[in-house]
Design an enzyme around this catalytic site. Sequence first.
Site, PDB file in Angstrom:
ATOM      1  N   ARG A  93     -10.275  32.806 -75.393  1.00  0.00           N
ATOM      2  CA  ARG A  93     -10.299  32.707 -73.932  1.00  0.00           C
ATOM      3  C   ARG A  93     -10.083  34.068 -73.293  1.00  0.00           C
ATOM      4  O   ARG A  93     -10.735  34.425 -72.305  1.00  0.00           O
ATOM      5  CB  ARG A  93      -9.242  31.713 -73.452  1.00  0.00           C
ATOM      6  N   CYS A 242      -9.582  41.043 -58.895  1.00  0.00           N
ATOM      7  CA  CYS A 242      -9.980  40.747 -60.278  1.00  0.00           C
ATOM      8  C   CYS A 242      -8.897  39.938 -60.972  1.00  0.00           C
ATOM      9  O   CYS A 242      -9.182  38.953 -61.671  1.00  0.00           O
ATOM     10  CB  CYS A 242     -10.217  42.036 -61.052  1.00  0.00           C
ATOM     11  N   GLU A 367      -1.376  39.656 -67.023  1.00  0.00           N
ATOM     12  CA  GLU A 367      -1.937  39.217 -65.728  1.00  0.00           C
ATOM     13  C   GLU A 367      -0.820  38.828 -64.749  1.00  0.00           C
ATOM     14  O   GLU A 367      -0.943  37.878 -63.980  1.00  0.00           O
ATOM     15  CB  GLU A 367      -2.904  38.033 -65.896  1.00  0.00           C
TER      16      GLU A 367
END
Length: 387
Positions: A93, A242, A367
């Site tokens: 992923r 992003c 992230e």
Amino acid sequence: MNLTCDYFNIDELLSEENKLIRQSIRDFVNTEIKPVINDAAQHHHDIPNLMLKLGAIGALGPYIPEQYGGAGLDQIAYGIIMQELEAGDSAIRSAASVQSSLVMYPIFTFGSEAQKQKYLPKLASGTYIGSFGLTEPNHGSDPAAMETRLLKKDGKYILNGAKMWITNAPICDIAIVWARDEQDKIRGCIVERNMEGFTTPETANKWSLRASKTGELIFQNVEIPSENILPEVNSLRGPFSCLNSARYGISWGVIGAAIDCYQTAVKYALEREQFGKPIASYQLQQKKLAEFLTEITKAQLLAWRLGVLKNEGKATPAQISMAKRNNVHMALEIARESRQILGAMGIVGDFPMMRHMMNLESVITYEGTHDIHLLITGNDITGLSAF
């Protein structure tokens, strides 16, 4: 026995196209990933030709318009693809997420028409592999303090600095890199593999995401032609947008890892006998399984609603942070607790729990860390920044 993980009939909220996409990606994972993923993780090597395979099934930049090589799908479809890939492994992923949200998305959103035409079709097919350079050795949660510099000289730009913890770095053909210009504005540029002074040393000895390549991006007086500068952004809005796309994909993806652990635990608990009966008949094991399914269901509803908001252009960064934080924590807890149901068998590669658990230790950090996302929600509640 309930292994469907659709306790609240969420399938009724999905289109037929969504379900077909889910089955297609699930079939790919079952045939191409699950039979080899343990060996890849145990021996710390990536899966050969993975990006080409992901490109062939439409898993790279699925929401990018067809004119640029994408599939033109909606955000729910993107989430479903991430979920099914992470049921195989977070590294799979991650590879698709980086390519889609951190490389293709900024080129599509902030790039010139020439950049879109040049790079997006190759990235969509997996012919090109991309990476994303934001995190630095000294700056992770505080990207505003980045030290990498992009300075104009004789009609070109000179890039100096380093990025760290970069998925796909050792094998990337291009990198989307964020740096400060002369005015201290954040600019994005496309760095190509063959540019002199650009190196990508691999990060070794990882206990997590072992089926993918991680490394650094190092720039020593790298000449960047002006046509490789992303023209439509000059602030942190670029990398942050992003990251929002990537975080959204993660909020779906980790549900796949949680479901894989849950389904494995249910099957094992029904088959494993102690004291003359299946361990699934004991209250403590049923408590665990009931809590797993409850938390998965909550995460599914959160991700689905966020996907609807994304499709409508209404999803806020704070909402995305909440979903990412909640769902990753949920998946990590299920990986840990489901391992206990399997006892000692849970630590071997025949079962996925330890692999998912180690992967999710990275996912809960990258992230945006677990704590940073908590503070983003706190800021949204109070209007006061705790950073």
